[in-house]
Design a protein around this motif. Structure first.
Motif, PDB file in Angstrom:
ATOM      1  N   ARG A  42       0.866   3.248   4.705  1.00 15.06           N
ATOM      2  CA  ARG A  42       2.177   2.593   4.611  1.00 15.06           C
ATOM      3  C   ARG A  42       3.079   3.042   5.753  1.00 15.06           C
ATOM      4  O   ARG A  42       3.761   2.227   6.374  1.00 15.06           O
ATOM      5  CB  ARG A  42       2.817   2.910   3.256  1.00 15.06           C
ATOM      6  N   ALA A  99      -1.553  -5.334   2.217  1.00 15.38           N
ATOM      7  CA  ALA A  99      -2.061  -4.450   1.159  1.00 15.38           C
ATOM      8  C   ALA A  99      -2.825  -3.247   1.684  1.00 15.38           C
ATOM      9  O   ALA A  99      -3.452  -2.529   0.903  1.00 15.38           O
ATOM     10  CB  ALA A  99      -2.956  -5.245   0.206  1.00 15.38           C
ATOM     11  N   GLY A 100      -2.796  -3.011   2.989  1.00 14.76           N
ATOM     12  CA  GLY A 100      -3.490  -1.842   3.516  1.00 14.76           C
ATOM     13  C   GLY A 100      -4.985  -2.066   3.591  1.00 14.76           C
ATOM     14  O   GLY A 100      -5.458  -3.156   3.904  1.00 14.76           O
ATOM     15  N   TYR A 101      -5.747  -1.017   3.256  1.00 14.00           N
ATOM     16  CA  TYR A 101      -7.206  -1.063   3.350  1.00 14.00           C
ATOM     17  C   TYR A 101      -7.792  -0.538   2.044  1.00 14.00           C
ATOM     18  O   TYR A 101      -7.308   0.432   1.481  1.00 14.00           O
ATOM     19  CB  TYR A 101      -7.700  -0.213   4.520  1.00 14.00           C
ATOM     20  N   TYR A 112       0.757   0.550  -8.895  1.00 10.34           N
ATOM     21  CA  TYR A 112       0.397  -0.473  -7.919  1.00 10.34           C
ATOM     22  C   TYR A 112      -0.645  -1.461  -8.428  1.00 10.34           C
ATOM     23  O   TYR A 112      -0.692  -2.594  -7.973  1.00 10.34           O
ATOM     24  CB  TYR A 112      -0.117   0.192  -6.633  1.00 10.34           C
ATOM     25  N   THR A 113      -1.490  -1.034  -9.348  1.00  9.99           N
ATOM     26  CA  THR A 113      -2.611  -1.891  -9.725  1.00  9.99           C
ATOM     27  C   THR A 113      -2.700  -2.192 -11.209  1.00  9.99           C
ATOM     28  O   THR A 113      -3.294  -3.192 -11.595  1.00  9.99           O
ATOM     29  CB  THR A 113      -3.947  -1.246  -9.296  1.00  9.99           C
ATOM     30  N   ALA A 142      -6.472  -4.354  -1.283  1.00 12.37           N
ATOM     31  CA  ALA A 142      -6.814  -5.227  -0.163  1.00 12.37           C
ATOM     32  C   ALA A 142      -8.201  -5.831  -0.328  1.00 12.37           C
ATOM     33  O   ALA A 142      -8.527  -6.819   0.331  1.00 12.37           O
ATOM     34  CB  ALA A 142      -6.737  -4.450   1.154  1.00 12.37           C
ATOM     35  N   CYS A 177       0.857  -1.185   0.000  1.00 12.71           N
ATOM     36  CA  CYS A 177       0.000   0.000   0.000  1.00 12.71           C
ATOM     37  C   CYS A 177       0.894   1.236   0.000  1.00 12.71           C
ATOM     38  O   CYS A 177       2.119   1.138   0.030  1.00 12.71           O
ATOM     39  CB  CYS A 177      -0.932  -0.001   1.206  1.00 12.71           C
ATOM     40  N   ARG A 178       0.278   2.411  -0.041  1.00  8.66           N
ATOM     41  CA  ARG A 178       1.065   3.634  -0.094  1.00  8.66           C
ATOM     42  C   ARG A 178       0.434   4.695   0.801  1.00  8.66           C
ATOM     43  O   ARG A 178      -0.625   4.489   1.377  1.00  8.66           O
ATOM     44  CB  ARG A 178       1.161   4.150  -1.539  1.00  8.66           C
TER      45      ARG A 178
END
Length: 397
Positions: free
Chosen positions: A39, A117-119, A88-89, A123, A34-35
């Motif tokens: 992150r 992967a964070g939220y 990222y995606t 994720a 994640c960023r």
């Protein structure tokens, strides 16, 4: 890392209690994908727990905003802990699948045993979680089955309805309705399936067959319905809702994404001139353009992407309450709530923890202020109901 109210020593292996020691995390070696602020928070917590980590760095972080270096990058002196990717995606399903495999390979090549992967966004991507599970790495978060049933907003609404959990009124099966409308024009679902060399199950209802055909098309990376067809059907569905609720605005919401992205609000018919029919028609006419904006914003315009979009009545006066749920597939319980109502541009500015116990204490302390006590009692009743529904939903996924 020294603020007493924020940072703690979380190295559980140093506890005197053997029961606590078994939850130690020093063996974690995680790739954080994640960023932004999330992150940075994860890096801080992993450091406090004694866990090792590396991060992904996209071109958007390192090139486009080269003069605005993310603060978390200043903390990493070892360049081998920073792994660069274009983004990222990815912009399409094919690119997302390629990026997922690239992420997994980066993790394996660098000795990581887990991925976080964070939220929201990635994720909530079932394909990412499933690929990580199948690779033998650990995904820090819900399993892929739970992500499918709770991560995609349309699936989550259907699961909630089946579990007798309240949802915002609207349409959660726009793409199914679009496909059924197309089938009625073109000779049936079988004709469409054969045209794309796909199969649909026998004996199921029309809606179930349409759902199965859409799922098969995502897997095969083909589109059995176009964005234009979805937009046209969305305009029809919105017009129906506006006809019944001319004083309400309507929200278009992507089934994936998060952080306020992938959403557009339609002006209510009452704010347009003319008679009722003209008002509804003019208000609904804005749908196709806004739906395309929604899909573009969440990068769901590629071949084989799930392009479903929720159509919901916009709740004008509301508070943003979230319930914390934890479970293991056998049991599920709640940990209170968070009031996230203080926002700017649909981004949270402040989160306030709420629990039954804290609200009850506040009620007891406000006996000299009847109006405040009444408001707190209502908050308590709402929280108890939300926690009850959250437990049912959590058990269902």
């Amino acid at each position: 890392m020294s603020h007493d109210y924020i940072h703690q020593n979380r190295r559980l292996s140093q506890s005197n209690a053997s029961w606590i020691q078994q939850f130690a995390c020093e063996d974690i070696d995680c790739l954080i994908i994640c960023r932004g602020p999330i992150r940075k928070e994860v890096m801080d917590v992993f450091t406090e727990m004694g866990a090792k980590y590396s991060i992904l760095l996209s071109e958007k972080d390192s090139i486009i905003y080269q003069n605005a270096l993310a603060p978390e990058l200043r903390l990493i002196s070892d360049p081998t802990r920073i792994h660069r990717v274009p983004d990222y995606t990815g912009a399409s399903k094919e690119e997302r699948d390629q990026r997922i495999q690239q992420i997994i390979q980066i993790a394996k090549d660098n000795g990581h045993n887990s991925i976080f992967a964070g939220y929201g966004f990635m994720a909530e991507d079932e394909s990412l979680v499933r690929a990580i599970e199948e690779s033998g790495l650990t995904f820090i978060g819900p399993c892929s089955r739970t992500v499918r049933q709770a991560g995609l907003k349309d699936e989550a609404k259907r699961t909630a309805l089946a579990a007798d959990v309240s949802v915002v009124p609207g349409v959660d099966d726009l793409t199914v309705r679009t496909l059924l409308a197309k089938a009625s024009r073109e000779g049936g679902l079988d004709v469409i399936a054969k045209a794309h060399q796909l199969q649909i199950p026998d004996g199921a209802s029309d809606a179930d067959q349409a759902e199965a055909l859409l799922a098969a098309s995502y897997q095969a990376l083909v589109d059995v319905i176009s964005i234009d067809e979805i937009a046209a059907q969305a305009e029809i569905e919105v017009a129906k809702l506006f006809d019944q609720q001319p004083n309400n605005r309507i929200r278009l919401k992507a089934i994936g994404g998060g952080g306020g992205k992938g959403q557009r609000i339609l002006v209510a018919p009452k704010d347009y001139p003319g008679d009722h029919h003209t008002q509804v028609k003019d208000a609904a006419s804005k749908v196709p353009a806004l739906l395309r904006e929604v899909l573009n914003e969440v990068k769901a315009t590629g071949r084989g992407d799930n392009k479903n979009v929720l159509i919901e009545l916009n709740i004008e006066t509301t508070r943003h309450q979230e319930i914390q749920v934890i479970g293991n597939g056998e049991w599920c319980l709640t940990l209170g709530g968070r009031d996230c109502s203080l926002q700017m541009h649909e981004q949270k500015l402040l989160e306030v923890s709420t629990t039954v116990e804290s609200l009850q204490r506040a009620i007891d302390a406000s006996d000299q202020h009847p109006a405040q006590q009444e408001a707190l009692a209502m908050d308590l009743a709402i929280l108890e109901r939300m926690e009850d529904e959250a437990t049912r939903f959590g058990s269902a996924v």
